[in-house]
Design a protein around this motif. Sequence first.
Motif, PDB file in Angstrom:
ATOM      1  N   ARG A 112      -0.351  -1.744  -8.376  1.00 44.52           N
ATOM      2  CA  ARG A 112      -1.192  -0.583  -8.703  1.00 44.52           C
ATOM      3  C   ARG A 112      -2.492  -1.034  -9.368  1.00 44.52           C
ATOM      4  O   ARG A 112      -3.560  -0.515  -9.068  1.00 44.52           O
ATOM      5  CB  ARG A 112      -0.430   0.377  -9.614  1.00 44.52           C
ATOM      6  CG  ARG A 112       0.659   1.143  -8.898  1.00 44.52           C
ATOM      7  CD  ARG A 112       1.589   1.861  -9.863  1.00 44.52           C
ATOM      8  NE  ARG A 112       0.899   2.682 -10.832  1.00 44.52           N
ATOM      9  CZ  ARG A 112       0.904   4.012 -10.832  1.00 44.52           C
ATOM     10  NH1 ARG A 112       1.589   4.663  -9.914  1.00 44.52           N
ATOM     11  NH2 ARG A 112       0.263   4.674 -11.762  1.00 44.52           N
ATOM     12  N   LYS A 113      -2.394  -2.023 -10.257  1.00 44.39           N
ATOM     13  CA  LYS A 113      -3.578  -2.554 -10.930  1.00 44.39           C
ATOM     14  C   LYS A 113      -4.512  -3.214  -9.923  1.00 44.39           C
ATOM     15  O   LYS A 113      -5.733  -3.003  -9.954  1.00 44.39           O
ATOM     16  CB  LYS A 113      -3.167  -3.566 -12.001  1.00 44.39           C
ATOM     17  CG  LYS A 113      -4.334  -4.152 -12.753  1.00 44.39           C
ATOM     18  CD  LYS A 113      -3.872  -5.139 -13.797  1.00 44.39           C
ATOM     19  CE  LYS A 113      -5.094  -5.688 -14.508  1.00 44.39           C
ATOM     20  NZ  LYS A 113      -5.058  -7.094 -14.713  1.00 44.39           N
TER      21      LYS A 113
ATOM     22  N   VAL B 293      -9.555  -3.321  -6.682  1.00 46.79           N
ATOM     23  CA  VAL B 293     -10.159  -3.492  -5.375  1.00 46.79           C
ATOM     24  C   VAL B 293     -10.918  -2.244  -4.951  1.00 46.79           C
ATOM     25  O   VAL B 293     -12.007  -2.327  -4.370  1.00 46.79           O
ATOM     26  CB  VAL B 293      -9.086  -3.845  -4.310  1.00 46.79           C
ATOM     27  CG1 VAL B 293      -9.646  -3.762  -2.901  1.00 46.79           C
ATOM     28  CG2 VAL B 293      -8.537  -5.241  -4.576  1.00 46.79           C
ATOM     29  N   ASN B 294     -10.371  -1.084  -5.258  1.00 48.79           N
ATOM     30  CA  ASN B 294     -10.958   0.171  -4.811  1.00 48.79           C
ATOM     31  C   ASN B 294     -11.829   0.861  -5.845  1.00 48.79           C
ATOM     32  O   ASN B 294     -12.341   1.940  -5.587  1.00 48.79           O
ATOM     33  CB  ASN B 294      -9.851   1.131  -4.331  1.00 48.79           C
ATOM     34  CG  ASN B 294      -9.176   0.570  -3.106  1.00 48.79           C
ATOM     35  OD1 ASN B 294      -9.810   0.358  -2.095  1.00 48.79           O
ATOM     36  ND2 ASN B 294      -7.890   0.310  -3.204  1.00 48.79           N
ATOM     37  N   GLY B 295     -11.978   0.264  -7.007  1.00 49.98           N
ATOM     38  CA  GLY B 295     -12.824   0.841  -8.048  1.00 49.98           C
ATOM     39  C   GLY B 295     -12.319   2.178  -8.552  1.00 49.98           C
ATOM     40  O   GLY B 295     -13.097   3.039  -8.931  1.00 49.98           O
TER      41      GLY B 295
ATOM     42  N   ILE C  60       0.837  -1.206   0.000  1.00 46.75           N
ATOM     43  CA  ILE C  60       0.000   0.000   0.000  1.00 46.75           C
ATOM     44  C   ILE C  60       0.866   1.248   0.000  1.00 46.75           C
ATOM     45  O   ILE C  60       0.591   2.207  -0.740  1.00 46.75           O
ATOM     46  CB  ILE C  60      -0.972  -0.021   1.196  1.00 46.75           C
ATOM     47  CG1 ILE C  60      -2.024  -1.118   0.993  1.00 46.75           C
ATOM     48  CG2 ILE C  60      -1.626   1.339   1.391  1.00 46.75           C
ATOM     49  CD1 ILE C  60      -2.886  -1.379   2.209  1.00 46.75           C
ATOM     50  N   LYS C  61       1.922   1.257   0.797  1.00 45.48           N
ATOM     51  CA  LYS C  61       2.820   2.419   0.833  1.00 45.48           C
ATOM     52  C   LYS C  61       3.525   2.605  -0.508  1.00 45.48           C
ATOM     53  O   LYS C  61       3.695   3.726  -0.981  1.00 45.48           O
ATOM     54  CB  LYS C  61       3.834   2.279   1.962  1.00 45.48           C
ATOM     55  CG  LYS C  61       3.224   2.514   3.322  1.00 45.48           C
ATOM     56  CD  LYS C  61       4.255   2.425   4.425  1.00 45.48           C
ATOM     57  CE  LYS C  61       3.596   2.674   5.768  1.00 45.48           C
ATOM     58  NZ  LYS C  61       4.548   2.630   6.871  1.00 45.48           N
ATOM     59  N   ALA C  62       3.939   1.515  -1.126  1.00 46.70           N
ATOM     60  CA  ALA C  62       4.608   1.602  -2.427  1.00 46.70           C
ATOM     61  C   ALA C  62       3.661   2.168  -3.484  1.00 46.70           C
ATOM     62  O   ALA C  62       4.038   3.036  -4.271  1.00 46.70           O
ATOM     63  CB  ALA C  62       5.110   0.216  -2.852  1.00 46.70           C
ATOM     64  N   VAL C  63       2.424   1.696  -3.481  1.00 50.22           N
ATOM     65  CA  VAL C  63       1.431   2.194  -4.444  1.00 50.22           C
ATOM     66  C   VAL C  63       1.146   3.672  -4.192  1.00 50.22           C
ATOM     67  O   VAL C  63       1.108   4.481  -5.124  1.00 50.22           O
ATOM     68  CB  VAL C  63       0.132   1.365  -4.378  1.00 50.22           C
ATOM     69  CG1 VAL C  63      -0.989   2.027  -5.150  1.00 50.22           C
ATOM     70  CG2 VAL C  63       0.386  -0.050  -4.911  1.00 50.22           C
TER      71      VAL C  63
END
Length: 61
Positions: free
Chosen positions: A50-51, A56-58, A19-22
């Motif tokens: 990232r994809k 997941v988050n739309g 998550i931090k990397a994205v």
Amino acid sequence: MPAYKTGKRTQQYTLEFKIKAVAWSHFPHPSVKDVAETLDIHPFMLSHWRKEYREVNGVCR
């Protein structure tokens, strides 16, 4: 019969790290390649995360 080792062991990354990397890769100044190099991961892996995040988050990008 000798025991065979399975190939190279892959690194497991925590969800928090991913998550931090994205999040870092979405800042305007560094490229995905630069972030991946800094974190010592392959740029394809970061692009994959990232994809997954978008799915997941739309999020549409």
